[in-house]
Design an enzyme around this catalytic site. Structure first.
Site, PDB file in Angstrom:
ATOM      1  N   GLY A 107      15.577  -6.924  16.708  1.00  0.00           N
ATOM      2  CA  GLY A 107      16.110  -6.665  18.039  1.00  0.00           C
ATOM      3  C   GLY A 107      15.121  -7.306  18.836  1.00  0.00           C
ATOM      4  O   GLY A 107      13.793  -7.034  18.843  1.00  0.00           O
ATOM      5  N   GLY A 159      12.655  -4.291  21.820  1.00  0.00           N
ATOM      6  CA  GLY A 159      12.208  -4.974  20.843  1.00  0.00           C
ATOM      7  C   GLY A 159      11.129  -6.160  21.271  1.00  0.00           C
ATOM      8  O   GLY A 159      10.046  -6.103  20.457  1.00  0.00           O
ATOM      9  N   ARG A 202      26.765   8.177  37.811  1.00  0.00           N
ATOM     10  CA  ARG A 202      27.850   7.467  37.261  1.00  0.00           C
ATOM     11  C   ARG A 202      29.072   8.214  36.716  1.00  0.00           C
ATOM     12  O   ARG A 202      30.203   7.803  37.113  1.00  0.00           O
ATOM     13  CB  ARG A 202      27.209   6.531  36.374  1.00  0.00           C
ATOM     14  CG  ARG A 202      26.456   5.414  36.846  1.00  0.00           C
ATOM     15  CD  ARG A 202      25.738   4.643  35.663  1.00  0.00           C
ATOM     16  NE  ARG A 202      24.960   3.738  36.493  1.00  0.00           N
ATOM     17  CZ  ARG A 202      24.228   2.903  35.831  1.00  0.00           C
ATOM     18  NH1 ARG A 202      24.437   2.712  34.370  1.00  0.00           N
ATOM     19  NH2 ARG A 202      23.321   1.798  36.541  1.00  0.00           N
TER      20      ARG A 202
END
Lengths: 637, 253
Positions: free
Chosen positions: A40, A45, A330
């Site tokens: 990744g 990553g 959220r």
């Protein structure tokens, strides 16, 4: 079995410093001898690859994309948090820590969160040094703005493209190491399996997406930074290629999957318009700094928004949560938008939308200032909807955005398979049941730049790692397993394209395990998903062959994994008989409709062990203790 | 809406490739161009024919993965837009639309509409960075950066690495891509210590990878989905010129 998170002793402010001092080190001259695989190339990553290579390790980095710069971190818009207190508004490491634990509804691990808040300040410094063009004021100092769930301004940003600028900066640092020969980059390689030898992760199997060949790569340690699983819902703000395959395959080799039911539904996305839609587009939370959220007071009011007088508008977030107003976290904002739409006050053709209105802000500071802050977002909105948000309010609705769950890791970011480390959104550790805005970028870079470079050295220096080669039986077995899987997909030769099964799965997940979940809906999903999976394996049509570039095959493999993983997500949601953060069980709500936790019975991380297809997973618990932020009912009123 | 598509099909890098015609039926004006292609592909699988290979990822115009020549224009007819943010309302019902991959020697075609843009990564690896190892950074506010400099750096830094500039250029030059990175970093104090080395190394790498020369057609700016200005090419030429004149260092060192 109870899991040991390996939290170091001592007061929370001292844990990380003390631990770093007590960790074993790898001598600079010996680092070159250790080969580390990083899967990744998003923020976590890329930053891990760069910093490990700078230290001298022999790094091999893999991505399924054509270039590491494409990873979906690039799409993050609003910003990155750091406890700098540049705005003199009372911020501190302690406050960022407190806000994050509370925002996560007391389901994150305190020690990890504190460390995250501590290194947040170093991240900004590192990014500035690497040339990130953060927003500045006329005096040349860094600018800040606010995000949800906090009462301070601690978010650093680069217009509406903060993720892009941070990712490109980490990418450039990694590419510098590629140029120097310290990182070997393998693009267009999809990780399909982890190879475990003598109980330790010692390599991976990847499919070369150009030639179709399976490749074996051995290493002394494996790091996965493969992102989240939001596309199990089909429609989400994730990119088309985001998938659960790498983490799911690791799970099947023994890595525990933690809290998969913690999924974040982001309140401000462009609403769904039709079944053809391939993805949903986020409008950054930063817009809630200046935009006011409202619906008409009268249900079914079809007048144009500009013509509705002030006293006939319901600013539901400002009225229900006066202290935080439009900047509630959220999960709270999403549930309230759903609530007013369920009551018939929703707007737009489908009635599944609320207004995000900038008229007041434009009146206050002028259109040019708004354009400078959010220009690219307004342009994007215009392009997609053909409506001008400078003139008429945006229409927004919640959509799947981020997944707090992920592979279980201890304080070292090591999974339940020794030697397999998991960073960024792919792990579960820092956001509890709800992530605060501008904290994903922070966590990705914290893990990659500042945490894994220390903890992996401690692992390598202490582990007994005899040399393994790719002709070891475990590599042969893993490769054969993956080859069989590919052949099995091609052999079905049914009638329907894989994407149709994905759409069906998404519908089940959204309807039965979305913003609100009940025991009944979850039990229905547990019946429907295995049936859908069965139909997939009888009727999917994967065209083309195994031996060349075949996007059909790639997609079908990922959907096959979602069809297994979705069941685990629902199972976890059914097990968690409480509401917390993004996991809202209708049976467990306070009288005014807020999430009702059950700390007595569920103050734990649910880490699931794979037991085979069609078998129930086994639950392992990591008990959570809150010594520094005391367990309370969250209130943003 | 209904469309006739003439799409470039090519099995692999060795195959000569050819146009094939497809019908896109019952398309909605609110669909994106790629969603229209998704529907065509679903239809092809139902007919047991291999779908059209094309790449995309974020579908919000920021990752730079999607890349298609549409009626001879990189990313299609709208300005400041990637293919994924192009909507069918930009086309007329009944139109014939020609879809091709990027065509440039440095971006070999891999399959249908998919090209290999590794050359861009190679250019970045040659010098498109600031040497700033993790660990030694000073406080982010210690060096003041005038707002106009930060803003200009950001204008250049918006590049998404899609390659439209190369595809649109009659010479398949990568000047705008390289200039965007050179200019971004040269406008910031953190990027200045190695600005000469950077300009020399990136230009030298670009020349070696088979990109053509810049002849000031400015097609790149017109095609750029982030509307990056060719003024950055002028900035790069200044950087390169002064580096070549004043520096005696070997760009490859």
């Amino acid at each position: 079995m109870l899991l040991d998170p390996k939290i170091p002793p001592g007061p929370i402010e001292k844990k990380w410093e003390d631990y770093k001092f007590h960790m074993k080190l790898v001598n600079p001259a010996n680092k070159r001898k250790y080969k580390i695989i990083v899967v990744g190339t998003g923020l976590a990553g890329s930053s891990a690859s760069a910093s490990l290579a700078e230290l001298g390790y022999n790094v091999h980095t893999f991505t399924w994309q054509d270039s590491p710069r494409r990873a979906h971190s690039i799409a993050a818009q609003g910003g990155i948090n750091a406890a700098k207190n540049y705005t003199n508004d009372g911020d501190s490491v302690q406050r960022l820590f407190y806000d994050t634990v509370k925002g996560g509804d007391f389901r994150a691990r305190e020690a990890n969160v504190y460390r995250l808040a501590q290194v947040s300040v170093n991240i900004i410094d590192q990014c500035v040094a690497a040339g990130v063009p953060f927003a500045r004021d006329y005096g040349g100092l860094l600018e800040n703005r606010s995000f949800g769930g906090t009462q301070v301004s601690r978010t650093f940003y680069a217009r509406g493209q903060t993720g892009q600028q941070l990712l490109l900066s980490a990418y450039q640092s990694m590419m510098r190491q590629v140029g120097l020969g310290n990182v070997k980059l393998h693009t267009r390689r999809e990780m399909l399996d982890v190879v475990v030898i003598d109980g330790k992760a010692r390599g991976i199997i990847v499919r070369n997406l150009i030639t179709g060949q399976m490749e074996r790569h051995e290493a002394d340690a494996v790091i996965m930074a493969t992102g989240g699983y939001g596309r199990v819902f089909y429609l989400s703000t994730n990119a088309m290629g985001c998938n659960v395959t790498a983490t799911w395959r690791a799970h099947k080799r023994g890595a525990y999957f933690a809290n998969p039911c913690y999924t974040q539904i982001h309140p401000t996305c462009i609403p769904v318009t039709g079944s053809h839609q391939s993805k949903l587009t986020l409008m950054s939370e930063s817009l809630r700094n200046d935009g006011r959220v409202w619906v008409p007071k009268k249900a079914g009011d079809k007048r144009a928004p500009e013509t509705i007088p002030e006293n006939e508008r319901y600013y539901f977030l400002e009225e229900r949560y006066p202290s935080f107003g439009n900047l509630v976290p959220r999960d709270v904002a999403s549930r309230n938008a759903k609530d007013v739409c369920d009551k018939g006050m929703g707007v737009g053709g489908s009635g599944l939308a609320v207004y995000l209105d900038f008229a007041d802000a434009i009146k206050r500071v002028g259109e040019p200032k708004i354009k400078e802050k959010y220009g690219n977002l307004f342009d994007m909105y215009f392009r997609i909807t053909d409506e001008n948000p400078y003139k008429t309010p945006m229409r927004i609705y919640p959509a799947v955005h981020y997944t707090m769950g992920g592979l279980w890791v201890d304080y070292n970011l090591q999974s339940s398979i020794p030697g397999l480390h998991v960073l960024g959104e792919a792990n579960f550790s820092d956001h509890g049941a709800n992530r605060l805005g501008a904290s994903a970028l922070m966590q990705g870079l914290a893990d990659g730049y500042f945490i894994i470079p220390h903890t992996i050295g401690n692992y390598l220096a202490g582990a007994n790692l005899p040399k393994v080669t790719p002709d070891h039986a475990a590599f042969k077995d893993a490769e054969a397993t993956q080859r069989d899987m590919v052949n099995k997909l091609l052999a079905v030769k049914g009638k329907r394209p894989a994407i149709e099964f994905h759409r069906e799965l998404g519908k089940i997940m959204w309807d039965k395990c979305g913003m609100a979940r009940t025991e009944k809906s979850l039990k229905e999903a547990l019946v429907e998903i295995p049936k859908l999976r069965e139909r997939f394996w009888k009727d999917v049509n994967v065209l083309g062959g195994a031996g060349d570039l075949n996007q059909n095959l790639e997609e079908a493999g990922r959907i096959a994994d979602f069809l297994e993983f979705g069941e685990l997500l629902v199972y976890d949601a059914l097990n968690r008989e409480e509401s917390c953060g993004g996991h809202f069980r209708e049976e467990h709500a306070t009288p005014d409709g807020e999430a009702q936790r059950d700390d007595e019975n569920f103050c734990y991380v649910a880490a699931w062990e794979w037991k085979g297809t069609g078998k129930l997973p086994e639950l392992h618990k990591e008990m959570l203790t809150f010594e520094n932020v005391h367990l309370t009912q969250r209130s943003y009123k | 809406m209904n469309f006739t598509l003439r799409v470039w099909r090519q099995r692999n890098a060795a195959d000569p490739g050819a146009f094939q015609e497809y019908q896109a039926k019952d398309i909605l004006a609110d669909m994106s161009f790629l969603e229209m292609l998704d529907e065509v592909n679903i239809d092809l699988v139902h007919k047991n024919q291999e779908p059209i290979a094309f790449e995309s990822d974020c579908r919000e115009g920021i990752c730079g993965t999607c890349c298609q020549m549409i009626d001879g224009e990189a990313h299609g007819p709208e300005t400041g837009t990637t293919v994924c943010q192009l909507f069918m309302r930009s086309f007329k019902d009944g139109e014939t639309i020609v879809i091709e991959p990027w065509r440039a020697r440095a971006f070999p075609i891999m399959k249908d509409l998919i090209v290999d843009r590794t050359a861009f990564d190679d250019i970045i690896a040659a010098g498109g960075f600031v040497t700033a190892n993790v660990g030694g950074a000073q406080d982010g506010n210690n060096i003041l950066i005038p707002k106009p400099d930060a803003d200009t750096a950001m204008d250049a830094a918006q590049c998404i690495g899609c390659g439209a500039c190369v595809a649109a250029c009659p010479n398949a030059s990568a000047m705008l891509f390289v200039a965007a990175k050179v200019s971004h970093l040269a406008h910031l104090p953190q990027g200045r210590p190695e600005k000469a080395r950077r300009a020399l190394a990136m230009v030298s790498k670009m020349d070696g990878l088979g990109f053509g020369n810049c002849r000031n057609h400015y097609e790149c700016e017109a095609a750029c989905p982030k509307e990056i200005s060719v003024a950055h090419i002028a900035k790069m030429n200044r950087e390169y010129g002064s580096a070549a004149l004043l520096s005696d260092q070997d760009p490859s060192s």
